[in-house]
Design a protein around this motif. Sequence first.
Motif, PDB file in Angstrom:
ATOM      1  N   PRO A 188      -0.797 -10.041  61.069  1.00  0.00           N
ATOM      2  CA  PRO A 188      -1.443  -9.429  59.919  1.00  0.00           C
ATOM      3  C   PRO A 188      -0.411  -8.972  58.895  1.00  0.00           C
ATOM      4  CG  PRO A 188      -1.575  -7.982  61.830  1.00  0.00           C
ATOM      5  CD  PRO A 188      -0.951  -9.262  62.281  1.00  0.00           C
ATOM      6  N   GLN A 189      -0.689  -9.208  57.631  1.00  0.00           N
ATOM      7  CA  GLN A 189       0.199  -8.807  56.555  1.00  0.00           C
ATOM      8  C   GLN A 189      -0.086  -7.356  56.188  1.00  0.00           C
ATOM      9  OE1 GLN A 189       2.608 -10.725  55.584  1.00  0.00           O
ATOM     10  NE2 GLN A 189       1.946 -12.478  56.743  1.00  0.00           N
ATOM     11  N   ALA A 190       0.944  -6.641  55.770  1.00  0.00           N
ATOM     12  CA  ALA A 190       0.789  -5.248  55.410  1.00  0.00           C
ATOM     13  C   ALA A 190      -0.093  -5.095  54.178  1.00  0.00           C
ATOM     14  CB  ALA A 190       2.163  -4.629  55.161  1.00  0.00           C
ATOM     15  N   ASP A 191       0.029  -6.004  53.219  1.00  0.00           N
ATOM     16  CA  ASP A 191      -0.773  -5.927  52.003  1.00  0.00           C
ATOM     17  C   ASP A 191      -1.360  -7.301  51.735  1.00  0.00           C
ATOM     18  OD1 ASP A 191      -1.939  -5.565  49.573  1.00  0.00           O
ATOM     19  OD2 ASP A 191      -0.146  -4.815  48.567  1.00  0.00           O
ATOM     20  N   GLU A 192      -2.627  -7.477  52.041  1.00  0.00           N
ATOM     21  CA  GLU A 192      -3.279  -8.779  51.901  1.00  0.00           C
ATOM     22  C   GLU A 192      -3.376  -9.233  50.445  1.00  0.00           C
ATOM     23  OE1 GLU A 192      -4.356 -11.005  54.238  1.00  0.00           O
ATOM     24  OE2 GLU A 192      -3.448  -9.752  55.750  1.00  0.00           O
ATOM     25  N   GLY A 193      -3.172  -8.336  49.475  1.00  0.00           N
ATOM     26  CA  GLY A 193      -3.227  -8.712  48.070  1.00  0.00           C
ATOM     27  C   GLY A 193      -1.909  -9.244  47.554  1.00  0.00           C
ATOM     28  N   GLN A 194      -0.951  -9.458  48.419  1.00  0.00           N
ATOM     29  CA  GLN A 194       0.375  -9.911  48.040  1.00  0.00           C
ATOM     30  C   GLN A 194       0.527 -11.414  48.240  1.00  0.00           C
ATOM     31  OE1 GLN A 194       3.111  -8.031  46.860  1.00  0.00           O
ATOM     32  NE2 GLN A 194       1.527  -6.490  46.583  1.00  0.00           N
ATOM     33  N   ILE A 195       1.489 -11.969  47.557  1.00  0.00           N
ATOM     34  CA  ILE A 195       1.960 -13.336  47.792  1.00  0.00           C
ATOM     35  C   ILE A 195       3.372 -13.188  48.340  1.00  0.00           C
ATOM     36  CG2 ILE A 195       2.590 -15.545  46.733  1.00  0.00           C
ATOM     37  CD1 ILE A 195      -0.397 -15.012  46.700  1.00  0.00           C
ATOM     38  N   HIS A 196       3.660 -13.821  49.439  1.00  0.00           N
ATOM     39  CA  HIS A 196       4.961 -13.712  50.086  1.00  0.00           C
ATOM     40  C   HIS A 196       5.764 -14.977  49.811  1.00  0.00           C
ATOM     41  CE1 HIS A 196       3.332 -10.228  52.116  1.00  0.00           C
ATOM     42  NE2 HIS A 196       2.241 -10.947  52.298  1.00  0.00           N
ATOM     43  N   SER A 253       3.599 -24.736  38.293  1.00  0.00           N
ATOM     44  CA  SER A 253       4.281 -25.098  37.053  1.00  0.00           C
ATOM     45  C   SER A 253       5.293 -24.020  36.699  1.00  0.00           C
ATOM     46  CB  SER A 253       3.278 -25.267  35.911  1.00  0.00           C
ATOM     47  OG  SER A 253       2.575 -24.063  35.683  1.00  0.00           O
ATOM     48  N   LEU A 254       6.297 -24.398  35.914  1.00  0.00           N
ATOM     49  CA  LEU A 254       7.239 -23.409  35.403  1.00  0.00           C
ATOM     50  C   LEU A 254       6.681 -22.879  34.099  1.00  0.00           C
ATOM     51  CD1 LEU A 254      10.712 -25.045  36.099  1.00  0.00           C
ATOM     52  CD2 LEU A 254       9.578 -23.233  37.369  1.00  0.00           C
ATOM     53  N   ASP A 255       6.799 -21.575  33.877  1.00  0.00           N
ATOM     54  CA  ASP A 255       6.216 -20.938  32.707  1.00  0.00           C
ATOM     55  C   ASP A 255       7.139 -19.817  32.254  1.00  0.00           C
ATOM     56  OD1 ASP A 255       4.440 -20.137  30.734  1.00  0.00           O
ATOM     57  OD2 ASP A 255       2.757 -19.845  32.095  1.00  0.00           O
ATOM     58  N   THR A 256       6.914 -19.320  31.024  1.00  0.00           N
ATOM     59  CA  THR A 256       7.695 -18.196  30.502  1.00  0.00           C
ATOM     60  C   THR A 256       6.807 -17.084  29.957  1.00  0.00           C
ATOM     61  OG1 THR A 256       7.862 -19.273  28.346  1.00  0.00           O
ATOM     62  CG2 THR A 256       9.689 -19.619  29.877  1.00  0.00           C
ATOM     63  N   VAL A 257       5.478 -17.293  29.909  1.00  0.00           N
ATOM     64  CA  VAL A 257       4.558 -16.322  29.325  1.00  0.00           C
ATOM     65  C   VAL A 257       3.750 -15.640  30.428  1.00  0.00           C
ATOM     66  CG1 VAL A 257       2.602 -16.015  27.765  1.00  0.00           C
ATOM     67  CG2 VAL A 257       4.379 -17.690  27.214  1.00  0.00           C
ATOM     68  N   ILE A 258       3.813 -14.324  30.455  1.00  0.00           N
ATOM     69  CA  ILE A 258       3.021 -13.548  31.404  1.00  0.00           C
ATOM     70  C   ILE A 258       1.811 -12.994  30.653  1.00  0.00           C
ATOM     71  CG2 ILE A 258       2.963 -11.534  32.913  1.00  0.00           C
ATOM     72  CD1 ILE A 258       5.921 -12.003  33.471  1.00  0.00           C
ATOM     73  N   ASN A 259       0.620 -13.336  31.122  1.00  0.00           N
ATOM     74  CA  ASN A 259      -0.631 -12.918  30.500  1.00  0.00           C
ATOM     75  C   ASN A 259      -1.073 -11.567  31.055  1.00  0.00           C
ATOM     76  OD1 ASN A 259      -0.844 -15.418  29.051  1.00  0.00           O
ATOM     77  ND2 ASN A 259      -1.462 -16.356  30.978  1.00  0.00           N
ATOM     78  N   PRO A 260      -1.980 -10.869  30.353  1.00  0.00           N
ATOM     79  CA  PRO A 260      -2.429  -9.542  30.814  1.00  0.00           C
ATOM     80  C   PRO A 260      -3.076  -9.542  32.202  1.00  0.00           C
ATOM     81  CG  PRO A 260      -3.107  -9.906  28.543  1.00  0.00           C
ATOM     82  CD  PRO A 260      -2.524 -11.199  29.044  1.00  0.00           C
ATOM     83  N   GLU A 307       7.868 -10.705  42.947  1.00  0.00           N
ATOM     84  CA  GLU A 307       9.297 -10.962  42.822  1.00  0.00           C
ATOM     85  C   GLU A 307      10.000 -10.674  44.133  1.00  0.00           C
ATOM     86  OE1 GLU A 307      13.060  -9.811  39.943  1.00  0.00           O
ATOM     87  OE2 GLU A 307      11.051  -9.175  39.402  1.00  0.00           O
ATOM     88  N   GLN A 308      10.941 -11.552  44.460  1.00  0.00           N
ATOM     89  CA  GLN A 308      11.745 -11.371  45.668  1.00  0.00           C
ATOM     90  C   GLN A 308      13.107 -11.986  45.418  1.00  0.00           C
ATOM     91  OE1 GLN A 308       9.852 -12.486  49.373  1.00  0.00           O
ATOM     92  NE2 GLN A 308      11.810 -13.124  50.222  1.00  0.00           N
ATOM     93  N   GLY A 309      14.148 -11.233  45.595  1.00  0.00           N
ATOM     94  CA  GLY A 309      15.509 -11.744  45.450  1.00  0.00           C
ATOM     95  C   GLY A 309      15.808 -12.320  44.086  1.00  0.00           C
ATOM     96  N   GLY A 310      15.152 -11.848  43.046  1.00  0.00           N
ATOM     97  CA  GLY A 310      15.377 -12.347  41.693  1.00  0.00           C
ATOM     98  C   GLY A 310      14.494 -13.521  41.306  1.00  0.00           C
ATOM     99  N   ALA A 311      13.737 -14.072  42.240  1.00  0.00           N
ATOM    100  CA  ALA A 311      12.812 -15.179  41.951  1.00  0.00           C
ATOM    101  C   ALA A 311      11.420 -14.601  41.731  1.00  0.00           C
ATOM    102  CB  ALA A 311      12.793 -16.172  43.107  1.00  0.00           C
ATOM    103  N   ARG A 312      10.697 -15.168  40.762  1.00  0.00           N
ATOM    104  CA  ARG A 312       9.363 -14.655  40.449  1.00  0.00           C
ATOM    105  C   ARG A 312       8.306 -15.742  40.562  1.00  0.00           C
ATOM    106  NH1 ARG A 312       9.400 -12.156  34.724  1.00  0.00           N
ATOM    107  NH2 ARG A 312      10.431 -14.125  34.281  1.00  0.00           N
ATOM    108  N   VAL A 313       7.168 -15.366  41.157  1.00  0.00           N
ATOM    109  CA  VAL A 313       5.972 -16.203  41.201  1.00  0.00           C
ATOM    110  C   VAL A 313       4.868 -15.389  40.545  1.00  0.00           C
ATOM    111  CG1 VAL A 313       4.253 -17.320  42.669  1.00  0.00           C
ATOM    112  CG2 VAL A 313       6.672 -17.453  43.267  1.00  0.00           C
ATOM    113  N   VAL A 314       4.156 -16.008  39.610  1.00  0.00           N
ATOM    114  CA  VAL A 314       3.099 -15.335  38.869  1.00  0.00           C
ATOM    115  C   VAL A 314       1.772 -16.016  39.179  1.00  0.00           C
ATOM    116  CG1 VAL A 314       2.238 -14.787  36.558  1.00  0.00           C
ATOM    117  CG2 VAL A 314       4.682 -14.607  37.062  1.00  0.00           C
ATOM    118  N   VAL A 315       0.747 -15.189  39.439  1.00  0.00           N
ATOM    119  CA  VAL A 315      -0.586 -15.699  39.775  1.00  0.00           C
ATOM    120  C   VAL A 315      -1.602 -14.945  38.924  1.00  0.00           C
ATOM    121  CG1 VAL A 315      -2.252 -16.075  41.641  1.00  0.00           C
ATOM    122  CG2 VAL A 315       0.195 -16.037  42.154  1.00  0.00           C
ATOM    123  N   ASP A 316      -2.512 -15.681  38.268  1.00  0.00           N
ATOM    124  CA  ASP A 316      -3.563 -15.017  37.491  1.00  0.00           C
ATOM    125  C   ASP A 316      -4.581 -14.398  38.447  1.00  0.00           C
ATOM    126  OD1 ASP A 316      -6.131 -16.920  37.581  1.00  0.00           O
ATOM    127  OD2 ASP A 316      -4.333 -18.183  37.440  1.00  0.00           O
TER     128      ASP A 316
END
Length: 154
Positions: free
Chosen positions: A43-51, A87-94, A100-109
Amino acid sequence: MAAAWGLSLAAAALRGLTSWPRGRLPAAFPRSQVLRKASSSIPQADEGQIHLTDNCVQRLLEITEGSEFLRLQVEGGGCSGFQYKFSLDTVINPDDRVFEQGGARVVVDSDSLAFVKGAQVDFSQELIRSSFQVLNNPQAQQGCSCGSSFSVKL
């Protein structure tokens, strides 16, 4: 079946032929690849996370420049009903969540996050392809053999 666990065919073949003492892994197997199947029951500590796996972080640091990040989206389609899109992107939407982990970022709407919360993002390199993949998705009931599409638990 090995592809469903995200293991390379070579590693799956070696695992089937060789029994390793429980808890001890040979140095030839990266820990993140061997633990993929077993970690789905933890079980993950926070199910709303992406690891992010170490392979994912390492590859993102190699291919992203400046403010670039990896965007993970879920779309209708594929052979199982829904498919992952990277995909690679540069715009973060509201409505985006940044992981983020170790300087790498994954963004999910926020809409896609409902379909992948609690999952792992990995980078897999095999003889036939190299790609980012979603592993151990607790929201997925089943997936296709290539790992790019899935059906949702109801």
